[in-house]
Design a protein around this motif. Sequence first.
Motif, PDB file in Angstrom:
ATOM      1  N   ALA A  23       0.825  -1.209   0.000  1.00  0.00           N
ATOM      2  CA  ALA A  23       0.000   0.000   0.000  1.00  0.00           C
ATOM      3  C   ALA A  23       0.860   1.260   0.000  1.00  0.00           C
ATOM      4  CB  ALA A  23      -0.928  -0.001   1.209  1.00  0.00           C
ATOM      5  N   THR A  24       0.466   2.234  -0.829  1.00  0.00           N
ATOM      6  CA  THR A  24       1.109   3.540  -0.833  1.00  0.00           C
ATOM      7  C   THR A  24       0.228   4.501  -0.063  1.00  0.00           C
ATOM      8  OG1 THR A  24       2.205   3.191  -2.952  1.00  0.00           O
ATOM      9  CG2 THR A  24       1.875   5.462  -2.273  1.00  0.00           C
ATOM     10  N   ILE A  25       0.648   4.906   1.131  1.00  0.00           N
ATOM     11  CA  ILE A  25      -0.143   5.809   1.962  1.00  0.00           C
ATOM     12  C   ILE A  25       0.044   7.233   1.456  1.00  0.00           C
ATOM     13  CG2 ILE A  25      -0.507   6.688   4.298  1.00  0.00           C
ATOM     14  CD1 ILE A  25       0.538   3.996   5.323  1.00  0.00           C
ATOM     15  N   LEU A  26      -1.067   7.903   1.178  1.00  0.00           N
ATOM     16  CA  LEU A  26      -1.044   9.253   0.619  1.00  0.00           C
ATOM     17  C   LEU A  26      -1.415  10.237   1.717  1.00  0.00           C
ATOM     18  CD1 LEU A  26      -0.645  10.818  -2.027  1.00  0.00           C
ATOM     19  CD2 LEU A  26      -3.075  10.490  -2.505  1.00  0.00           C
ATOM     20  N   MET A  27      -0.430  10.980   2.216  1.00  0.00           N
ATOM     21  CA  MET A  27      -0.638  11.926   3.307  1.00  0.00           C
ATOM     22  C   MET A  27      -1.050  13.299   2.765  1.00  0.00           C
ATOM     23  SD  MET A  27      -0.039  10.044   5.911  1.00  0.00           S
ATOM     24  CE  MET A  27       0.032  11.262   7.222  1.00  0.00           C
ATOM     25  N   PRO A  28      -1.806  14.094   3.550  1.00  0.00           N
ATOM     26  CA  PRO A  28      -2.151  15.457   3.107  1.00  0.00           C
ATOM     27  C   PRO A  28      -0.901  16.262   2.761  1.00  0.00           C
ATOM     28  CG  PRO A  28      -3.449  14.852   5.021  1.00  0.00           C
ATOM     29  CD  PRO A  28      -2.449  13.753   4.837  1.00  0.00           C
ATOM     30  N   GLY A  29      -0.974  16.965   1.621  1.00  0.00           N
ATOM     31  CA  GLY A  29       0.139  17.794   1.177  1.00  0.00           C
ATOM     32  C   GLY A  29       1.158  17.076   0.320  1.00  0.00           C
ATOM     33  N   GLN A  30       1.054  15.758   0.176  1.00  0.00           N
ATOM     34  CA  GLN A  30       2.021  15.025  -0.636  1.00  0.00           C
ATOM     35  C   GLN A  30       1.681  15.108  -2.123  1.00  0.00           C
ATOM     36  OE1 GLN A  30       2.123  11.020   1.146  1.00  0.00           O
ATOM     37  NE2 GLN A  30       4.199  11.485   1.839  1.00  0.00           N
ATOM     38  N   SER A  31       2.702  14.989  -2.972  1.00  0.00           N
ATOM     39  CA  SER A  31       2.506  14.975  -4.420  1.00  0.00           C
ATOM     40  C   SER A  31       3.551  14.074  -5.055  1.00  0.00           C
ATOM     41  CB  SER A  31       2.610  16.391  -4.990  1.00  0.00           C
ATOM     42  OG  SER A  31       3.893  16.936  -4.749  1.00  0.00           O
ATOM     43  N   SER A  32       3.290  13.697  -6.301  1.00  0.00           N
ATOM     44  CA  SER A  32       4.212  12.866  -7.083  1.00  0.00           C
ATOM     45  C   SER A  32       4.532  11.546  -6.384  1.00  0.00           C
ATOM     46  CB  SER A  32       5.505  13.629  -7.385  1.00  0.00           C
ATOM     47  OG  SER A  32       5.221  14.819  -8.100  1.00  0.00           O
ATOM     48  N   GLY A 100     -13.627  14.948  -1.144  1.00  0.00           N
ATOM     49  CA  GLY A 100     -14.451  14.442  -0.055  1.00  0.00           C
ATOM     50  C   GLY A 100     -13.714  13.516   0.891  1.00  0.00           C
ATOM     51  N   PHE A 101     -12.369  13.572   0.928  1.00  0.00           N
ATOM     52  CA  PHE A 101     -11.590  12.633   1.728  1.00  0.00           C
ATOM     53  C   PHE A 101     -11.012  13.250   3.005  1.00  0.00           C
ATOM     54  CE2 PHE A 101     -11.975  10.761  -2.365  1.00  0.00           C
ATOM     55  CZ  PHE A 101     -11.942   9.386  -2.169  1.00  0.00           C
ATOM     56  N   LEU A 102     -11.528  14.400   3.400  1.00  0.00           N
ATOM     57  CA  LEU A 102     -11.037  15.097   4.580  1.00  0.00           C
ATOM     58  C   LEU A 102     -11.155  14.219   5.831  1.00  0.00           C
ATOM     59  CD1 LEU A 102     -10.031  17.800   5.804  1.00  0.00           C
ATOM     60  CD2 LEU A 102     -12.432  18.382   6.189  1.00  0.00           C
ATOM     61  N   GLY A 103     -10.031  14.051   6.541  1.00  0.00           N
ATOM     62  CA  GLY A 103     -10.049  13.327   7.804  1.00  0.00           C
ATOM     63  C   GLY A 103      -9.904  11.822   7.699  1.00  0.00           C
ATOM     64  N   PHE A 104      -9.786  11.297   6.473  1.00  0.00           N
ATOM     65  CA  PHE A 104      -9.665   9.852   6.289  1.00  0.00           C
ATOM     66  C   PHE A 104      -8.268   9.483   5.803  1.00  0.00           C
ATOM     67  CE2 PHE A 104     -14.189  10.718   5.849  1.00  0.00           C
ATOM     68  CZ  PHE A 104     -14.747   9.738   6.660  1.00  0.00           C
ATOM     69  N   SER A 105      -7.809   8.285   6.160  1.00  0.00           N
ATOM     70  CA  SER A 105      -6.563   7.790   5.598  1.00  0.00           C
ATOM     71  C   SER A 105      -6.826   7.373   4.152  1.00  0.00           C
ATOM     72  CB  SER A 105      -6.035   6.600   6.401  1.00  0.00           C
ATOM     73  OG  SER A 105      -6.872   5.463   6.241  1.00  0.00           O
ATOM     74  N   VAL A 106      -5.807   7.496   3.293  1.00  0.00           N
ATOM     75  CA  VAL A 106      -5.956   7.169   1.874  1.00  0.00           C
ATOM     76  C   VAL A 106      -4.715   6.418   1.408  1.00  0.00           C
ATOM     77  CG1 VAL A 106      -6.179   8.078  -0.464  1.00  0.00           C
ATOM     78  CG2 VAL A 106      -7.403   9.198   1.416  1.00  0.00           C
ATOM     79  N   GLY A 145      -6.161  17.518   2.840  1.00  0.00           N
ATOM     80  CA  GLY A 145      -6.443  16.094   2.729  1.00  0.00           C
ATOM     81  C   GLY A 145      -7.761  15.785   2.060  1.00  0.00           C
ATOM     82  N   ALA A 146      -8.555  16.815   1.737  1.00  0.00           N
ATOM     83  CA  ALA A 146      -9.891  16.587   1.178  1.00  0.00           C
ATOM     84  C   ALA A 146      -9.862  16.097  -0.261  1.00  0.00           C
ATOM     85  CB  ALA A 146     -10.714  17.874   1.265  1.00  0.00           C
ATOM     86  N   ILE A 147      -8.876  16.543  -1.052  1.00  0.00           N
ATOM     87  CA  ILE A 147      -8.841  16.264  -2.486  1.00  0.00           C
ATOM     88  C   ILE A 147      -7.681  15.335  -2.807  1.00  0.00           C
ATOM     89  CG2 ILE A 147      -8.602  17.285  -4.782  1.00  0.00           C
ATOM     90  CD1 ILE A 147      -9.743  19.877  -3.589  1.00  0.00           C
ATOM     91  N   VAL A 148      -7.961  14.280  -3.586  1.00  0.00           N
ATOM     92  CA  VAL A 148      -6.914  13.395  -4.075  1.00  0.00           C
ATOM     93  C   VAL A 148      -6.923  13.420  -5.595  1.00  0.00           C
ATOM     94  CG1 VAL A 148      -6.842  11.908  -2.045  1.00  0.00           C
ATOM     95  CG2 VAL A 148      -8.446  11.387  -3.888  1.00  0.00           C
ATOM     96  N   ARG A 149      -5.746  13.177  -6.192  1.00  0.00           N
ATOM     97  CA  ARG A 149      -5.623  13.352  -7.647  1.00  0.00           C
ATOM     98  C   ARG A 149      -4.687  12.299  -8.230  1.00  0.00           C
ATOM     99  NH1 ARG A 149      -3.470  18.357  -7.778  1.00  0.00           N
ATOM    100  NH2 ARG A 149      -1.390  17.755  -8.449  1.00  0.00           N
ATOM    101  N   ALA A 150      -5.016  11.862  -9.451  1.00  0.00           N
ATOM    102  CA  ALA A 150      -4.116  11.025 -10.235  1.00  0.00           C
ATOM    103  C   ALA A 150      -3.603  11.870 -11.391  1.00  0.00           C
ATOM    104  CB  ALA A 150      -4.849   9.794 -10.763  1.00  0.00           C
ATOM    105  N   ASP A 151      -2.294  12.116 -11.423  1.00  0.00           N
ATOM    106  CA  ASP A 151      -1.662  12.887 -12.501  1.00  0.00           C
ATOM    107  C   ASP A 151      -1.074  11.907 -13.501  1.00  0.00           C
ATOM    108  OD1 ASP A 151      -1.900  15.641 -11.378  1.00  0.00           O
ATOM    109  OD2 ASP A 151      -0.728  14.748  -9.756  1.00  0.00           O
ATOM    110  N   PHE A 152      -1.582  11.928 -14.749  1.00  0.00           N
ATOM    111  CA  PHE A 152      -1.250  10.878 -15.713  1.00  0.00           C
ATOM    112  C   PHE A 152       0.185  10.938 -16.235  1.00  0.00           C
ATOM    113  CE2 PHE A 152      -6.016  11.030 -16.904  1.00  0.00           C
ATOM    114  CZ  PHE A 152      -6.325  10.259 -15.799  1.00  0.00           C
ATOM    115  N   THR A 171      -9.566   3.666   1.813  1.00  0.00           N
ATOM    116  CA  THR A 171      -9.731   4.515   2.998  1.00  0.00           C
ATOM    117  C   THR A 171     -10.005   3.677   4.240  1.00  0.00           C
ATOM    118  OG1 THR A 171     -12.144   4.766   2.847  1.00  0.00           O
ATOM    119  CG2 THR A 171     -10.800   6.239   1.471  1.00  0.00           C
ATOM    120  N   ASP A 172     -10.060   4.359   5.375  1.00  0.00           N
ATOM    121  CA  ASP A 172     -10.459   3.699   6.626  1.00  0.00           C
ATOM    122  C   ASP A 172     -11.932   3.936   6.927  1.00  0.00           C
ATOM    123  OD1 ASP A 172     -10.147   6.400   7.101  1.00  0.00           O
ATOM    124  OD2 ASP A 172      -9.097   6.173   9.002  1.00  0.00           O
TER     125      ASP A 172
END
Length: 235
Positions: A23-32, A100-106, A145-152, A171-172
Amino acid sequence: MKRIGFLAVAAAIGVAAAAPASATILMPGQSSIRFSAFDASTRGTLLESINSGTTGATTYTGSLRSAVYRNTLGTLDFYYQVAIDSIARGDEVFNLTTAGFLGFSVDALVDGTNFDGAGIFTAANNPNLQGPPGSTTTASRSGSGAIVRADFGDNGLEAAGQTSATYIFRTDATNYNLGGTFTTQDGSVAQRANFQPVAAVPEPATWGMMLLGFGGIGFAVRRGRKTMARMAFAV
């Protein structure tokens, strides 16, 4: 002490076994962040899915496909795929975004297979499959942490008939609703309502137990005060 140490080690092993190894844990503020390959043995059960049909933007038309699954760990996975019907010459759809992912692990996962057979997702004509799982596509998450994105990246969609891989955000959460958004863009934007994780709401029976508990605490406090008052009077 030896027994306590053994139990602690056993508990740690149990926790490690319960979580997906890649699993790749995606923390708020992370990119790439590189997506991890999805472990199909953890897929679980489809709860609901939506295929938008043809959704128009200024420079392209296409379908936004999404679903929510309850995985084998008991939490919710949110699936997203973009399929291009037509696109202006020289344009390229370069990401998909969901909110819509605010407050959840991703956890950021990718699936390039035709996992649902005749269902809405497909592996056909997918430039992302020309490389390893995830290829040049990376995941990002907003500071809140609310918005997640896939950059192609190099796997952008620029021809009719092309589809993205299926991107999965694990998510959890254990509950969801249709209050989120799903967006794709190049120079223009296509957007539609989408699934999002939501906090669990206690069932009526749970509320009743909580109220009884609060009432019991209040009764105990009042009884304690009366006992102390009688003791003071006796003294």
